[in-house]
Design a protein around this motif. Structure first.
Motif, PDB file in Angstrom:
ATOM      1  N   LEU A  11       4.433   9.615  -1.461  1.00 48.69           N
ATOM      2  CA  LEU A  11       5.071   9.794  -2.757  1.00 48.69           C
ATOM      3  C   LEU A  11       6.196  10.823  -2.625  1.00 48.69           C
ATOM      4  N   THR A  12       7.425  10.355  -2.611  1.00 50.45           N
ATOM      5  CA  THR A  12       8.576  11.213  -2.400  1.00 50.45           C
ATOM      6  C   THR A  12       8.723  12.195  -3.544  1.00 50.45           C
ATOM      7  N   GLY A  13       8.935  13.449  -3.181  1.00 48.84           N
ATOM      8  CA  GLY A  13       9.206  14.479  -4.158  1.00 48.84           C
ATOM      9  C   GLY A  13       7.987  15.037  -4.848  1.00 48.84           C
ATOM     10  N   VAL A  14       6.805  14.559  -4.487  1.00 49.13           N
ATOM     11  CA  VAL A  14       5.581  15.054  -5.112  1.00 49.13           C
ATOM     12  C   VAL A  14       4.994  16.161  -4.251  1.00 49.13           C
ATOM     13  N   THR A  15       4.768  17.305  -4.827  1.00 49.51           N
ATOM     14  CA  THR A  15       4.115  18.405  -4.124  1.00 49.51           C
ATOM     15  C   THR A  15       2.675  18.469  -4.570  1.00 49.51           C
ATOM     16  N   LEU A  16       1.765  18.312  -3.613  1.00 48.43           N
ATOM     17  CA  LEU A  16       0.342  18.326  -3.924  1.00 48.43           C
ATOM     18  C   LEU A  16      -0.188  19.750  -3.806  1.00 48.43           C
ATOM     19  N   MET A  17      -0.848  20.202  -4.847  1.00 52.43           N
ATOM     20  CA  MET A  17      -1.396  21.552  -4.841  1.00 52.43           C
ATOM     21  C   MET A  17      -2.903  21.455  -4.964  1.00 52.43           C
ATOM     22  N   THR A  18      -3.629  22.359  -4.312  1.00 52.84           N
ATOM     23  CA  THR A  18      -5.083  22.325  -4.340  1.00 52.84           C
ATOM     24  C   THR A  18      -5.632  23.526  -5.077  1.00 52.84           C
ATOM     25  N   ALA A  19      -6.895  23.314  -5.574  1.00 50.45           N
ATOM     26  CA  ALA A  19      -7.646  24.361  -6.252  1.00 50.45           C
ATOM     27  C   ALA A  19      -6.885  24.944  -7.423  1.00 50.45           C
ATOM     28  N   ALA A  20      -6.118  24.143  -8.128  1.00 51.40           N
ATOM     29  CA  ALA A  20      -5.366  24.620  -9.278  1.00 51.40           C
ATOM     30  C   ALA A  20      -5.077  23.444 -10.181  1.00 51.40           C
ATOM     31  N   THR A  21      -4.700  23.732 -11.427  1.00 50.82           N
ATOM     32  CA  THR A  21      -4.295  22.681 -12.322  1.00 50.82           C
ATOM     33  C   THR A  21      -2.916  22.206 -11.922  1.00 50.82           C
ATOM     34  N   VAL A  22      -2.755  20.893 -11.818  1.00 50.41           N
ATOM     35  CA  VAL A  22      -1.489  20.328 -11.413  1.00 50.41           C
ATOM     36  C   VAL A  22      -0.769  19.851 -12.662  1.00 50.41           C
ATOM     37  N   SER A  23       0.519  20.059 -12.735  1.00 46.86           N
ATOM     38  CA  SER A  23       1.272  19.647 -13.906  1.00 46.86           C
ATOM     39  C   SER A  23       1.186  18.140 -14.077  1.00 46.86           C
ATOM     40  N   THR A  24       1.167  17.698 -15.327  1.00 52.44           N
ATOM     41  CA  THR A  24       0.994  16.289 -15.627  1.00 52.44           C
ATOM     42  C   THR A  24       2.178  15.481 -15.141  1.00 52.44           C
ATOM     43  N   GLN A  25       1.882  14.419 -14.380  1.00 49.09           N
ATOM     44  CA  GLN A  25       2.911  13.508 -13.917  1.00 49.09           C
ATOM     45  C   GLN A  25       2.894  12.245 -14.754  1.00 49.09           C
ATOM     46  N   SER A  26       1.715  11.716 -15.033  1.00 52.16           N
ATOM     47  CA  SER A  26       1.568  10.632 -15.984  1.00 52.16           C
ATOM     48  C   SER A  26       0.213  10.801 -16.630  1.00 52.16           C
ATOM     49  N   ALA A  43     -18.384  16.563   1.430  1.00 59.42           N
ATOM     50  CA  ALA A  43     -19.041  16.925   2.696  1.00 59.42           C
ATOM     51  C   ALA A  43     -19.634  15.695   3.373  1.00 59.42           C
ATOM     52  N   TRP A  44     -20.063  14.709   2.587  1.00 57.57           N
ATOM     53  CA  TRP A  44     -20.668  13.507   3.166  1.00 57.57           C
ATOM     54  C   TRP A  44     -19.659  12.698   3.972  1.00 57.57           C
ATOM     55  N   ILE A  45     -18.384  12.770   3.573  1.00 58.22           N
ATOM     56  CA  ILE A  45     -17.348  11.968   4.229  1.00 58.22           C
ATOM     57  C   ILE A  45     -16.368  12.834   5.028  1.00 58.22           C
ATOM     58  N   ASP A  46     -16.687  14.126   5.154  1.00 54.37           N
ATOM     59  CA  ASP A  46     -15.878  15.040   5.961  1.00 54.37           C
ATOM     60  C   ASP A  46     -14.424  15.070   5.494  1.00 54.37           C
ATOM     61  N   ARG A  47     -14.245  15.244   4.199  1.00 55.86           N
ATOM     62  CA  ARG A  47     -12.919  15.354   3.608  1.00 55.86           C
ATOM     63  C   ARG A  47     -12.842  16.621   2.770  1.00 55.86           C
ATOM     64  N   ASP A  48     -11.622  17.030   2.392  1.00 54.48           N
ATOM     65  CA  ASP A  48     -11.457  18.250   1.621  1.00 54.48           C
ATOM     66  C   ASP A  48     -10.810  17.969   0.270  1.00 54.48           C
ATOM     67  N   ARG A  49     -10.611  19.018  -0.501  1.00 55.79           N
ATOM     68  CA  ARG A  49     -10.099  18.869  -1.862  1.00 55.79           C
ATOM     69  C   ARG A  49      -8.650  18.390  -1.875  1.00 55.79           C
ATOM     70  N   LYS A  66      -7.862  19.380 -12.362  1.00 60.52           N
ATOM     71  CA  LYS A  66      -8.074  20.755 -11.900  1.00 60.52           C
ATOM     72  C   LYS A  66      -9.219  20.718 -10.906  1.00 60.52           C
ATOM     73  N   ILE A  67      -8.970  21.142  -9.681  1.00 68.52           N
ATOM     74  CA  ILE A  67      -9.996  21.115  -8.650  1.00 68.52           C
ATOM     75  C   ILE A  67     -10.425  22.540  -8.331  1.00 68.52           C
ATOM     76  N   GLY A  68     -11.672  22.831  -8.632  1.00 71.97           N
ATOM     77  CA  GLY A  68     -12.230  24.135  -8.337  1.00 71.97           C
ATOM     78  C   GLY A  68     -13.075  24.111  -7.083  1.00 71.97           C
ATOM     79  N   ALA A  69     -13.886  25.122  -6.926  1.00 71.26           N
ATOM     80  CA  ALA A  69     -14.680  25.249  -5.708  1.00 71.26           C
ATOM     81  C   ALA A  69     -15.784  24.199  -5.621  1.00 71.26           C
ATOM     82  N   THR A  70     -16.366  23.838  -6.780  1.00 69.18           N
ATOM     83  CA  THR A  70     -17.516  22.930  -6.750  1.00 69.18           C
ATOM     84  C   THR A  70     -17.338  21.672  -7.582  1.00 69.18           C
ATOM     85  N   ALA A  71     -16.280  21.608  -8.390  1.00 71.99           N
ATOM     86  CA  ALA A  71     -16.114  20.455  -9.267  1.00 71.99           C
ATOM     87  C   ALA A  71     -14.648  20.203  -9.575  1.00 71.99           C
ATOM     88  N   LEU A  72     -14.371  18.955  -9.894  1.00 72.45           N
ATOM     89  CA  LEU A  72     -13.068  18.538 -10.397  1.00 72.45           C
ATOM     90  C   LEU A  72     -13.196  18.386 -11.901  1.00 72.45           C
TER      91      LEU A  72
END
Length: 216
Positions: A11-26, A43-49, A66-72
């Motif tokens: 996705l050109t021009g999209v900056t992905l941010m983690t552990a924070a609220t991301v501004s609405t795109q749509s 953890a079951w699929i060895d992936r991160d936030r 919004k992705i926090g430490a234990t929940a989205l």
């Protein structure tokens, strides 16, 4: 580590941010109050936030999460359904856990049907945790008895036109368990599809076998 069998579009021009609220795109249909999705499945699929955030954006077109430490957490229905779908498929990597309901498109030469099932390997024997982005599975590989029982024939019943809150309040108790007087709806694929379409993570209750919503 599991191989990712699907690479999301860049996705050109999209900056992905983690552990924070991301501004609405749509912003799609709104969910109130905000819904939460636990992140233990990563953890079951060895992936991160950061990976999860990218997949949700690619599937739903929404970055309203919004992705926090234990929940989205999200108020966007499309983002919620994308997160639930990824979580559902992760159960294929978690042996010994009772699976939730899978929402699968099953394609033949002349038509495609929707199947809501707790037995995904009966529909697609080679299905895996990273197949959440597959658009369909071949009907010839499916157990035909299971396919017949899980196929959504169409919207029907009084529940079809209810909104998310009204659907939950009418058919489920405060704990998210299907009210006993509606037990027969547990055999209705269209009813289960309605729950999934409204952004609910659908399982069955431990002892009663009744349908269960995750109301976090």
């Amino acid at each position: 580590m599991l191989k990712n069998r699907w690479l999301p579009a860049i996705l050109t021009g999209v900056t992905l941010m983690t552990a924070a609220t991301v501004s609405t795109q749509s912003m799609g249909e709104e969910v109130r109050p905000p819904a939460a999705v636990p992140l233990d499945f990563l953890a079951w699929i060895d992936r991160d936030r950061a990976w999860l955030e990218q997949q949700i954006l690619a599937i739903s077109g929404s970055s309203s999460i919004k992705i926090g430490a234990t929940a989205l957490e999200t108020t966007d229905l499309d983002a919620l359904k994308a997160a639930n779908r990824i979580r559902t498929f992760a159960y294929l990597a978690a042996k010994g856990l009772r699976p939730p309901y899978f929402d699968l498109q099953v394609a033949a030469a002349d038509r495609t049907v929707r199947c809501i099932t707790k037995y995904p390997t009966s529909i697609a024997p080679d299905i895996g945790p990273m197949d959440f982005a597959r658009t369909s599975f071949p009907t010839e590989a499916a157990d035909q008895t299971e396919l017949k029982s899980c196929t959504v024939a169409g919207k029907s019943g009084d529940y079809a036109e209810l909104d998310r809150a009204a659907f939950r309040d009418r058919y489920f108790n405060a704990s998210g368990t299907l009210k006993p007087e509606f037990r027969d709806l547990g055999n209705d694929p269209a009813f289960k599809a309605k729950a999934i379409d409204e952004g609910f993570f659908l399982t069955t209750e431990d002892y009663s076998g009744l349908l269960q919503l995750d109301l976090r």
